[in-house]
Scaffold this motif. Structure first.
Motif, mmCIF file in Angstrom:
data_model
loop_
_atom_site.group_PDB
_atom_site.id
_atom_site.type_symbol
_atom_site.label_atom_id
_atom_site.label_comp_id
_atom_site.label_asym_id
_atom_site.label_seq_id
_atom_site.Cartn_x
_atom_site.Cartn_y
_atom_site.Cartn_z
ATOM 1 N N ASN A 1 47.147 -87.357 48.269
ATOM 2 C CA ASN A 1 46.772 -87.120 49.781
ATOM 3 C C ASN A 1 47.671 -87.581 51.025
ATOM 4 O OD1 ASN A 1 44.686 -85.320 48.673
ATOM 5 N ND2 ASN A 1 42.975 -86.583 48.856
ATOM 6 N N ALA B 1 47.642 -88.033 59.074
ATOM 7 C CA ALA B 1 46.159 -88.284 59.039
ATOM 8 C C ALA B 1 45.651 -89.698 59.210
ATOM 9 C CB ALA B 1 45.470 -87.385 58.041
ATOM 10 N N ILE C 1 41.810 -90.010 54.747
ATOM 11 C CA ILE C 1 42.376 -89.629 53.416
ATOM 12 C C ILE C 1 41.821 -90.350 52.301
ATOM 13 C CG2 ILE C 1 44.513 -90.149 52.103
ATOM 14 C CD1 ILE C 1 46.117 -89.814 54.941
ATOM 15 N N LYS D 1 50.767 -87.895 50.792
ATOM 16 C CA LYS D 1 51.706 -87.034 51.116
ATOM 17 C C LYS D 1 51.312 -85.790 51.537
ATOM 18 C CE LYS D 1 54.167 -89.063 47.115
ATOM 19 N NZ LYS D 1 54.626 -88.880 45.852
ATOM 20 N N ARG D 2 50.181 -85.057 51.231
ATOM 21 C CA ARG D 2 49.659 -83.747 51.484
ATOM 22 C C ARG D 2 49.115 -83.777 53.033
ATOM 23 N NH1 ARG D 2 45.456 -82.159 47.446
ATOM 24 N NH2 ARG D 2 47.396 -82.244 46.225
ATOM 25 N N TYR D 3 48.717 -84.890 53.526
ATOM 26 C CA TYR D 3 48.065 -84.901 54.799
ATOM 27 C C TYR D 3 48.704 -86.065 55.450
ATOM 28 C CZ TYR D 3 44.370 -82.586 52.178
ATOM 29 O OH TYR D 3 43.620 -81.443 51.630
ATOM 30 N N ALA D 4 50.258 -86.073 55.555
ATOM 31 C CA ALA D 4 50.980 -86.975 56.094
ATOM 32 C C ALA D 4 50.665 -87.136 57.850
ATOM 33 C CB ALA D 4 52.551 -86.817 56.071
ATOM 34 N N HIS E 1 38.136 -88.746 51.846
ATOM 35 C CA HIS E 1 38.594 -87.393 51.268
ATOM 36 C C HIS E 1 38.763 -87.603 49.932
ATOM 37 C CE1 HIS E 1 39.185 -82.953 50.914
ATOM 38 N NE2 HIS E 1 40.450 -83.278 50.683
ATOM 39 N N SER E 2 39.582 -88.468 49.649
ATOM 40 C CA SER E 2 39.908 -88.629 48.064
ATOM 41 C C SER E 2 38.950 -89.081 47.195
ATOM 42 C CB SER E 2 41.296 -89.588 48.116
ATOM 43 O OG SER E 2 42.266 -89.177 48.780
ATOM 44 N N GLN F 1 36.682 -86.205 46.403
ATOM 45 C CA GLN F 1 37.309 -85.364 45.402
ATOM 46 C C GLN F 1 37.230 -85.775 43.987
ATOM 47 O OE1 GLN F 1 41.324 -85.012 47.023
ATOM 48 N NE2 GLN F 1 41.077 -82.948 47.462
#
Length: 312
Positions: free
Chosen positions: A211, A218, A223, A213-216, A226-227, A230
């Motif tokens: 995440n 943020a 992050i 990398k996905r939400y760079a 959220h992780s 998940q």
């Protein structure tokens, strides 16, 4: 989505509250070590007539042997624990017991010399220490592509040490209250708990890495939160299925593995699930945000101010 990371200090407080009683017990009473660590002889004997622990203990003393701890199994059977007894002395003891109580049958017998027990104790501590160092080194290497990879290894090890300390504390209390002794099988359970705890932590950390990398750009705290959300279902489902199996083994499994293997696994895996979700990830945020360093600076300034105020 649950705000797990935002309430991190509540989870730290809860961990502290459940660890403190066991830690106090460890400091005051230590662990109730079995023969594997202390050395000695354990005998489970069945006699031809009803006997009392005092009668069995009296025969030991008359033979010049170390006075044993004697626990009744039923009216005709007892379990004795004493310092190491040589094989010839044990056979002589059994003959005397047979003459006194009609007959004697050795249901179980274990003898461990002091040298072997010292080696087992040393190896137990070394195995836990080596496992922790290897895990920290491996995770630091595995997460080398993210900023400050050492924090991932250290936070994972702190979380697993939380589980080990909780487990030792609980068994210190059980040793004092319920007279449960630990043996080499308990060390196996501790190492299994370490592996399970780290496995669960790696799943959370790996999702954090993805995440990032996905939400760079943020905030790191968002992050991580959220992780954790998940991976929450996966962690709970994996742990619950394992705990259900262990509960069945605890209720219907053999007596020889119940207290020293199944019970510590039940406690340790439950603790490992909690620490992976609510401790390891939260500690990572505390580290990355520099909260520990800020807290140390505040405490240092207050200490310096207090010393300055007390100076005439």
């Amino acid at each position: 989505m649950f705000d797990i990371i935002g309430k991190r200090y509540w989870y730290f407080l809860f961990s502290l509250l459940i660890i403190i009683p066991g830690t106090i017990s460890l400091l005051l009473f230590g662990l109730n070590l079995g023969l594997d660590f202390t050395g000695g002889t354990l005998l489970e004997l069945r006699f031809g007539q009803a006997v009392t622990p005092a009668q069995v203990r009296e025969v030991f003393v008359q033979k010049g042997l170390p006075e044993p701890e004697v626990a009744p199994v039923d009216e005709r059977s007892v379990i004795t624990r004493s310092r190491f007894i040589e094989a010839q002395a044990k056979e002589d003891l059994k003959r005397t017991l047979a003459e006194r109580f009609g007959s004697v049958e050795e249901i179980r017998g274990e003898s461990i010399g002091p040298v072997i027990s010292q080696e087992l104790t040393r190896n137990a501590f070394l195995s836990v220490a080596l496992a922790s160092l290897l895990i920290m080194g491996y995770l630091t290497w595995a997460f080398r592509t993210v900023p400050d990879p050492l924090s991932y290894g250290v936070c994972a090890v702190v979380a697993l040490l939380h589980d080990v300390l909780l487990l030792l504390g609980v068994f210190s209390i059980l040793g004092k209250v319920a007279h449960i002794q630990i043996d080499a099988l308990f060390v196996t359970a501790v190492l299994t708990v370490i592996g399970f705890s780290v496995h669960d932590t790696i799943v959370v950390f790996d999702r954090i890495r993805e995440n990032m990398k996905r939400y760079a750009g943020a905030p790191f705290e968002l992050i991580v939160n959220h992780s954790v959300n998940q991976t929450l279902d996966r962690s709970l489902n994996t742990s619950l299925t394992t705990l259900f199996t262990l509960t069945a083994l605890f209720l219907f499994g053999g007596e020889s593995i119940r207290n020293n293997f199944i019970l510590p696994l039940l406690i340790g895996i439950a603790s490992g699930t909690y620490s992976s979700i609510f401790n390891a990830a939260c500690l990572l945020v505390v580290w990355q945000n520099g909260e520990l360093a800020a807290l140390w600076r505040r405490l240092t300034r207050r200490g310096a101010a207090a010393r300055g105020a007390s100076t005439p």
